[in-house]
Design a protein around this motif. Structure first.
Motif, PDB file in Angstrom:
ATOM      1  N   THR A 195       6.093  17.386  -3.660  1.00  0.00           N
ATOM      2  CA  THR A 195       5.663  18.770  -3.477  1.00  0.00           C
ATOM      3  C   THR A 195       5.074  19.279  -4.788  1.00  0.00           C
ATOM      4  O   THR A 195       5.749  19.238  -5.825  1.00  0.00           O
ATOM      5  CB  THR A 195       6.833  19.671  -3.058  1.00  0.00           C
ATOM      6  OG1 THR A 195       7.411  19.153  -1.848  1.00  0.00           O
ATOM      7  CG2 THR A 195       6.351  21.098  -2.817  1.00  0.00           C
ATOM      8  N   ILE A 196       3.845  19.724  -4.714  1.00  0.00           N
ATOM      9  CA  ILE A 196       3.154  20.225  -5.893  1.00  0.00           C
ATOM     10  C   ILE A 196       3.032  21.742  -5.783  1.00  0.00           C
ATOM     11  O   ILE A 196       2.441  22.260  -4.824  1.00  0.00           O
ATOM     12  CB  ILE A 196       1.756  19.601  -6.043  1.00  0.00           C
ATOM     13  CG1 ILE A 196       1.836  18.075  -5.913  1.00  0.00           C
ATOM     14  CG2 ILE A 196       1.136  20.008  -7.382  1.00  0.00           C
ATOM     15  CD1 ILE A 196       2.794  17.413  -6.874  1.00  0.00           C
ATOM     16  N   LEU A 197       3.576  22.433  -6.748  1.00  0.00           N
ATOM     17  CA  LEU A 197       3.602  23.890  -6.753  1.00  0.00           C
ATOM     18  C   LEU A 197       2.377  24.437  -7.463  1.00  0.00           C
ATOM     19  O   LEU A 197       2.011  23.975  -8.535  1.00  0.00           O
ATOM     20  CB  LEU A 197       4.871  24.372  -7.452  1.00  0.00           C
ATOM     21  CG  LEU A 197       6.188  23.819  -6.881  1.00  0.00           C
ATOM     22  CD1 LEU A 197       7.353  24.258  -7.754  1.00  0.00           C
ATOM     23  CD2 LEU A 197       6.372  24.278  -5.454  1.00  0.00           C
ATOM     24  N   SER A 198       1.767  25.432  -6.850  1.00  0.00           N
ATOM     25  CA  SER A 198       0.561  26.017  -7.450  1.00  0.00           C
ATOM     26  C   SER A 198       0.911  27.108  -8.454  1.00  0.00           C
ATOM     27  O   SER A 198       2.063  27.544  -8.524  1.00  0.00           O
ATOM     28  CB  SER A 198      -0.346  26.584  -6.363  1.00  0.00           C
ATOM     29  OG  SER A 198       0.355  27.554  -5.605  1.00  0.00           O
ATOM     30  N   THR A 252       0.831  -1.207   0.000  1.00  0.00           N
ATOM     31  CA  THR A 252       0.000   0.000   0.000  1.00  0.00           C
ATOM     32  C   THR A 252       0.863   1.252   0.000  1.00  0.00           C
ATOM     33  O   THR A 252       1.880   1.307   0.691  1.00  0.00           O
ATOM     34  CB  THR A 252      -0.934   0.017   1.223  1.00  0.00           C
ATOM     35  OG1 THR A 252      -1.878  -1.049   1.087  1.00  0.00           O
ATOM     36  CG2 THR A 252      -1.705   1.324   1.339  1.00  0.00           C
ATOM     37  N   TRP A 253       0.427   2.221  -0.760  1.00  0.00           N
ATOM     38  CA  TRP A 253       1.023   3.553  -0.711  1.00  0.00           C
ATOM     39  C   TRP A 253       0.210   4.391   0.259  1.00  0.00           C
ATOM     40  O   TRP A 253      -1.020   4.410   0.213  1.00  0.00           O
ATOM     41  CB  TRP A 253       1.011   4.212  -2.081  1.00  0.00           C
ATOM     42  CG  TRP A 253       2.099   3.762  -2.981  1.00  0.00           C
ATOM     43  CD1 TRP A 253       2.026   2.844  -3.987  1.00  0.00           C
ATOM     44  CD2 TRP A 253       3.458   4.217  -2.973  1.00  0.00           C
ATOM     45  NE1 TRP A 253       3.243   2.696  -4.590  1.00  0.00           N
ATOM     46  CE2 TRP A 253       4.142   3.534  -3.984  1.00  0.00           C
ATOM     47  CE3 TRP A 253       4.156   5.150  -2.199  1.00  0.00           C
ATOM     48  CZ2 TRP A 253       5.498   3.735  -4.256  1.00  0.00           C
ATOM     49  CZ3 TRP A 253       5.508   5.354  -2.458  1.00  0.00           C
ATOM     50  CH2 TRP A 253       6.160   4.657  -3.468  1.00  0.00           C
ATOM     51  N   PHE A 254       0.930   5.097   1.132  1.00  0.00           N
ATOM     52  CA  PHE A 254       0.334   6.032   2.077  1.00  0.00           C
ATOM     53  C   PHE A 254       0.914   7.413   1.831  1.00  0.00           C
ATOM     54  O   PHE A 254       1.973   7.552   1.224  1.00  0.00           O
ATOM     55  CB  PHE A 254       0.655   5.627   3.524  1.00  0.00           C
ATOM     56  CG  PHE A 254       0.020   4.350   3.963  1.00  0.00           C
ATOM     57  CD1 PHE A 254       0.623   3.121   3.710  1.00  0.00           C
ATOM     58  CD2 PHE A 254      -1.183   4.356   4.648  1.00  0.00           C
ATOM     59  CE1 PHE A 254       0.048   1.935   4.126  1.00  0.00           C
ATOM     60  CE2 PHE A 254      -1.774   3.176   5.077  1.00  0.00           C
ATOM     61  CZ  PHE A 254      -1.155   1.970   4.808  1.00  0.00           C
ATOM     62  N   ARG A 255       0.241   8.417   2.345  1.00  0.00           N
ATOM     63  CA  ARG A 255       0.822   9.752   2.327  1.00  0.00           C
ATOM     64  C   ARG A 255       0.482  10.445   3.641  1.00  0.00           C
ATOM     65  O   ARG A 255      -0.526  10.138   4.281  1.00  0.00           O
ATOM     66  CB  ARG A 255       0.321  10.571   1.147  1.00  0.00           C
ATOM     67  CG  ARG A 255      -1.154  10.936   1.170  1.00  0.00           C
ATOM     68  CD  ARG A 255      -1.519  11.661  -0.117  1.00  0.00           C
ATOM     69  NE  ARG A 255      -2.879  12.178  -0.093  1.00  0.00           N
ATOM     70  CZ  ARG A 255      -3.441  12.797  -1.138  1.00  0.00           C
ATOM     71  NH1 ARG A 255      -2.761  12.956  -2.273  1.00  0.00           N
ATOM     72  NH2 ARG A 255      -4.682  13.240  -1.039  1.00  0.00           N
ATOM     73  N   GLN A 256       1.357  11.347   4.015  1.00  0.00           N
ATOM     74  CA  GLN A 256       1.148  12.071   5.267  1.00  0.00           C
ATOM     75  C   GLN A 256       1.671  13.486   5.156  1.00  0.00           C
ATOM     76  O   GLN A 256       2.781  13.717   4.672  1.00  0.00           O
ATOM     77  CB  GLN A 256       1.828  11.355   6.434  1.00  0.00           C
ATOM     78  CG  GLN A 256       1.470  11.953   7.786  1.00  0.00           C
ATOM     79  CD  GLN A 256       1.854  11.055   8.941  1.00  0.00           C
ATOM     80  OE1 GLN A 256       2.744  10.213   8.826  1.00  0.00           O
ATOM     81  NE2 GLN A 256       1.180  11.221  10.076  1.00  0.00           N
ATOM     82  N   VAL A 257       0.852  14.395   5.621  1.00  0.00           N
ATOM     83  CA  VAL A 257       1.215  15.797   5.715  1.00  0.00           C
ATOM     84  C   VAL A 257       1.483  16.081   7.188  1.00  0.00           C
ATOM     85  O   VAL A 257       0.749  15.588   8.057  1.00  0.00           O
ATOM     86  CB  VAL A 257       0.068  16.694   5.206  1.00  0.00           C
ATOM     87  CG1 VAL A 257       0.410  18.165   5.413  1.00  0.00           C
ATOM     88  CG2 VAL A 257      -0.225  16.409   3.746  1.00  0.00           C
ATOM     89  N   PRO A 258       2.528  16.847   7.508  1.00  0.00           N
ATOM     90  CA  PRO A 258       2.809  17.152   8.921  1.00  0.00           C
ATOM     91  C   PRO A 258       1.576  17.681   9.635  1.00  0.00           C
ATOM     92  O   PRO A 258       0.878  18.568   9.131  1.00  0.00           O
ATOM     93  CB  PRO A 258       3.908  18.206   8.835  1.00  0.00           C
ATOM     94  CG  PRO A 258       4.601  17.895   7.555  1.00  0.00           C
ATOM     95  CD  PRO A 258       3.513  17.435   6.617  1.00  0.00           C
ATOM     96  N   LYS A 293      -2.302  18.081  -7.687  1.00  0.00           N
ATOM     97  CA  LYS A 293      -2.818  19.310  -7.087  1.00  0.00           C
ATOM     98  C   LYS A 293      -1.939  19.674  -5.887  1.00  0.00           C
ATOM     99  O   LYS A 293      -1.304  18.798  -5.285  1.00  0.00           O
ATOM    100  CB  LYS A 293      -4.247  19.078  -6.597  1.00  0.00           C
ATOM    101  CG  LYS A 293      -5.179  18.529  -7.645  1.00  0.00           C
ATOM    102  CD  LYS A 293      -6.521  18.161  -7.051  1.00  0.00           C
ATOM    103  CE  LYS A 293      -7.442  17.523  -8.080  1.00  0.00           C
ATOM    104  NZ  LYS A 293      -8.746  17.137  -7.488  1.00  0.00           N
ATOM    105  N   PRO A 294      -1.916  20.925  -5.506  1.00  0.00           N
ATOM    106  CA  PRO A 294      -1.120  21.310  -4.322  1.00  0.00           C
ATOM    107  C   PRO A 294      -1.483  20.493  -3.088  1.00  0.00           C
ATOM    108  O   PRO A 294      -0.603  20.197  -2.264  1.00  0.00           O
ATOM    109  CB  PRO A 294      -1.475  22.786  -4.148  1.00  0.00           C
ATOM    110  CG  PRO A 294      -1.774  23.261  -5.533  1.00  0.00           C
ATOM    111  CD  PRO A 294      -2.476  22.102  -6.191  1.00  0.00           C
ATOM    112  N   GLU A 295      -2.734  20.095  -2.964  1.00  0.00           N
ATOM    113  CA  GLU A 295      -3.139  19.310  -1.793  1.00  0.00           C
ATOM    114  C   GLU A 295      -2.620  17.876  -1.834  1.00  0.00           C
ATOM    115  O   GLU A 295      -2.775  17.128  -0.859  1.00  0.00           O
ATOM    116  CB  GLU A 295      -4.662  19.309  -1.619  1.00  0.00           C
ATOM    117  CG  GLU A 295      -5.452  18.939  -2.855  1.00  0.00           C
ATOM    118  CD  GLU A 295      -5.911  20.164  -3.628  1.00  0.00           C
ATOM    119  OE1 GLU A 295      -5.105  21.116  -3.786  1.00  0.00           O
ATOM    120  OE2 GLU A 295      -7.064  20.142  -4.106  1.00  0.00           O
ATOM    121  N   ASP A 296      -1.995  17.471  -2.928  1.00  0.00           N
ATOM    122  CA  ASP A 296      -1.341  16.164  -2.983  1.00  0.00           C
ATOM    123  C   ASP A 296       0.051  16.203  -2.359  1.00  0.00           C
ATOM    124  O   ASP A 296       0.712  15.177  -2.226  1.00  0.00           O
ATOM    125  CB  ASP A 296      -1.223  15.677  -4.431  1.00  0.00           C
ATOM    126  CG  ASP A 296      -2.567  15.374  -5.054  1.00  0.00           C
ATOM    127  OD1 ASP A 296      -2.754  15.745  -6.230  1.00  0.00           O
ATOM    128  OD2 ASP A 296      -3.422  14.776  -4.370  1.00  0.00           O
TER     129      ASP A 296
END
Length: 127
Positions: A124-127, A34-40, A87-90
């Motif tokens: 990191t996705i730049l807007s 599984t791939w997970f992601r986490q934002v601080p 998207k930036p939220e990714d």
């Protein structure tokens, strides 16, 4: 069991990335990966899972369907996560996890308790 992620980086919104999760010294036969992601400051979120059983099956968090695709190489030593229309939220640290004692889902949701984890790769996705 050692997992090594790669492929993260800086991308403009709308762009694509492909992350890799490599198994070191073993294959993913009979594993769920599984791939997970986490934002601080936020909870870790399951993104997508691939199960290598008699058949290879894939699962996605609902919000990722259509933009993210999980695949593997023919040797079942690397799992990929292709991410499009980013998207930036990714933006997050993306990690892969593997376990040969669990399935991808439990009670209709992506399973989150895995034995082995990689170190993570920053996206990191730049807007």
């Amino acid at each position: 069991v050692r997992l090594v992620e790669s492929g993260g980086g800086l991308v403009q919104a709308g762009g694509s990335l492909r992350l890799s999760c490599a198994a070191s010294g073993f294959t993913f036969d009979d594993y769920a990966v599984t791939w997970f992601r986490q934002v601080p400051g936020k909870e870790r979120e399951a993104v997508s899972c691939i199960y290598f059983g008699v058949r290879t099956l894939t699962y996605y968090e609902d919000s990722m369907k259509g933009r993210f695709t999980i695949t593997s190489d023919g040797a079942k030593t690397t799992v990929y996560l292709r991410m499009t229309t980013l998207k930036p939220e990714d933006t997050a640290v993306y990690s892969c996890a593997a376990d040969n004692n669990v399935y991808c889902t439990i009670n209709g949701r992506l399973h989150s308790e895995f034995e082995s984890w990689g170190q993570g790769t920053q996206v990191t996705i730049l807007s």
